[in-house]
Design an enzyme around this catalytic site. Structure first.
Site, mmCIF file in Angstrom:
data_model
loop_
_atom_site.group_PDB
_atom_site.id
_atom_site.type_symbol
_atom_site.label_atom_id
_atom_site.label_comp_id
_atom_site.label_asym_id
_atom_site.label_seq_id
_atom_site.Cartn_x
_atom_site.Cartn_y
_atom_site.Cartn_z
ATOM 1 N N SER A 143 65.127 4.202 12.012
ATOM 2 C CA SER A 143 65.935 4.824 13.066
ATOM 3 C C SER A 143 66.186 6.275 12.662
ATOM 4 O O SER A 143 66.007 6.630 11.484
ATOM 5 C CB SER A 143 67.272 4.074 13.156
ATOM 6 O OG SER A 143 68.185 4.748 13.987
ATOM 7 N N TYR A 156 74.698 -0.204 9.201
ATOM 8 C CA TYR A 156 73.432 -0.050 9.939
ATOM 9 C C TYR A 156 72.555 0.988 9.240
ATOM 10 O O TYR A 156 71.353 0.751 9.012
ATOM 11 C CB TYR A 156 73.725 0.373 11.377
ATOM 12 C CG TYR A 156 72.479 0.486 12.246
ATOM 13 C CD1 TYR A 156 71.789 -0.646 12.666
ATOM 14 C CD2 TYR A 156 72.014 1.736 12.659
ATOM 15 C CE1 TYR A 156 70.657 -0.543 13.473
ATOM 16 C CE2 TYR A 156 70.883 1.849 13.460
ATOM 17 C CZ TYR A 156 70.203 0.710 13.866
ATOM 18 O OH TYR A 156 69.079 0.820 14.653
#
Ligand code: NDP
Length: 248
Positions: A143, A156
């Site tokens: 990401s 995350y």
């Protein structure tokens, strides 16, 4: 000229929605046999039926990527059905954003189990086949949050930084086996990812921001298509992409 996707066998986790679903469609339409893994069986069965009816090759296998045996089964079914595994796409993931001080232990564990361990299980299930074939392509999904920290995203980000680390280690280790590795790091893509943020305020704020700039999951699928369709002697290792309108 072959685009290097036609005839390949691709195993896709997270195929029930968003980036994984769009990738399954793109690869099937370009001639790959796709094996779809996710927990929501009705979704992947419907997608497999739709693709099959359109004349493509697809099979659905219910899979919880947090369970190593289920990921192994997903890859085993792919090999039993289509004879080999050319591409392993570890796309399943979740992002329940929250500050650490909220102590959402279950969500921490889920992110580690799915984003990090699920990716490792996918690598572990596909690698022996690819070593034996002396060919293959493993895709992992990081990401923008695998490159930088964002608000309420410590765990995350830790998983997505981790995915980049293990992808680079994998890249270095699999050279003798002629295996390619690609880690994709998207910015905001319009999917169901934000629906699972349990903190209502953070969910609504993030949805407000993302809905203004997000690009469709087909953008992600095109990145996969690009990396896979390069000739076998070209290894596209990292793709970082954002919506043009995304400032951070
Ligand atoms: P979605 O929520 O639309 O899709 C997530 C997919 O992961 C679903 O198919 C879901 O299937 C699957 N999944 C979740 N948990 C499990 C599990 N335990 N076992 C098997 N499958 C599971 O989100 P995206 O398509 O956006 O997410 C795809 C990847 O992209 C993720 O890794 C995400 O972190 C990453 N990403 C997304 C960005 C975005 O802006 N959308 C930005 C950066 C990265 P099911 O629930 O049926 O099991």
């Amino acid at each position: 000229m072959s685009d290097n996707i036609q005839g390949k066998v691709a195993v896709i986790t997270g195929a029930s929605s968003g980036c994984g679903e769009a990738t399954a469609r793109l690869l099937a339409e370009r001639g790959a046999s796709v094996v779809l893994g996710a927990r929501r069986l009705e979704r992947i069965e419907a997608l497999a039926a739709e693709l099959t009816e359109a004349g493509f090759q697809a099979k659905a296998v219910q899979t919880d990527v947090a369970d190593r045996a289920q990921v192994q089964n997903l890859v085993d079914v792919a090999v039993e059905t289509f004879g080999r595994v050319d591409a392993m796409l570890n796309i399943a993931g979740l992002m329940p954003l929250a500050p650490l001080e909220d102590l959402k232990f279950d969500e921490w564990e889920q992110m580690i189990d799915v984003n990090l361990k699920g990716t490792l299980y996918g690598i572990g299930a596909a690698l022996p086949h690819m070593k034996a074939q002396k060919s293959g392509h493993i895709f992992n999904v990081s990401s923008v949050y695998g490159h930088k920290l964002g608000p309420d995203a410590s765990v995350y980000c830790a998983t997505k930084f981790g995915v980049r680390a293990l992808s680079e280690g994998l890249r270095q280790e699999v050279k003798p086996y002629n295996i390619r590795t690609t880690v994709l790091s998207p910015g905001a893509v319009a999917t169901e990812l934000l629906d699972h943020i349990s903190d209502q305020t953070i969910r609504e704020q993030t949805q407000d921001f993302v809905s203004q700039i997000a690009i469709p999951p087909e953008s992600f699928a095109r990145m996969v298509g690009f990396a896979m369709s390069e000739p076998d002697d070209v290894d596209v290792n990292e793709i970082l992409f954002r919506p043009t309108a995304q400032p951070i």
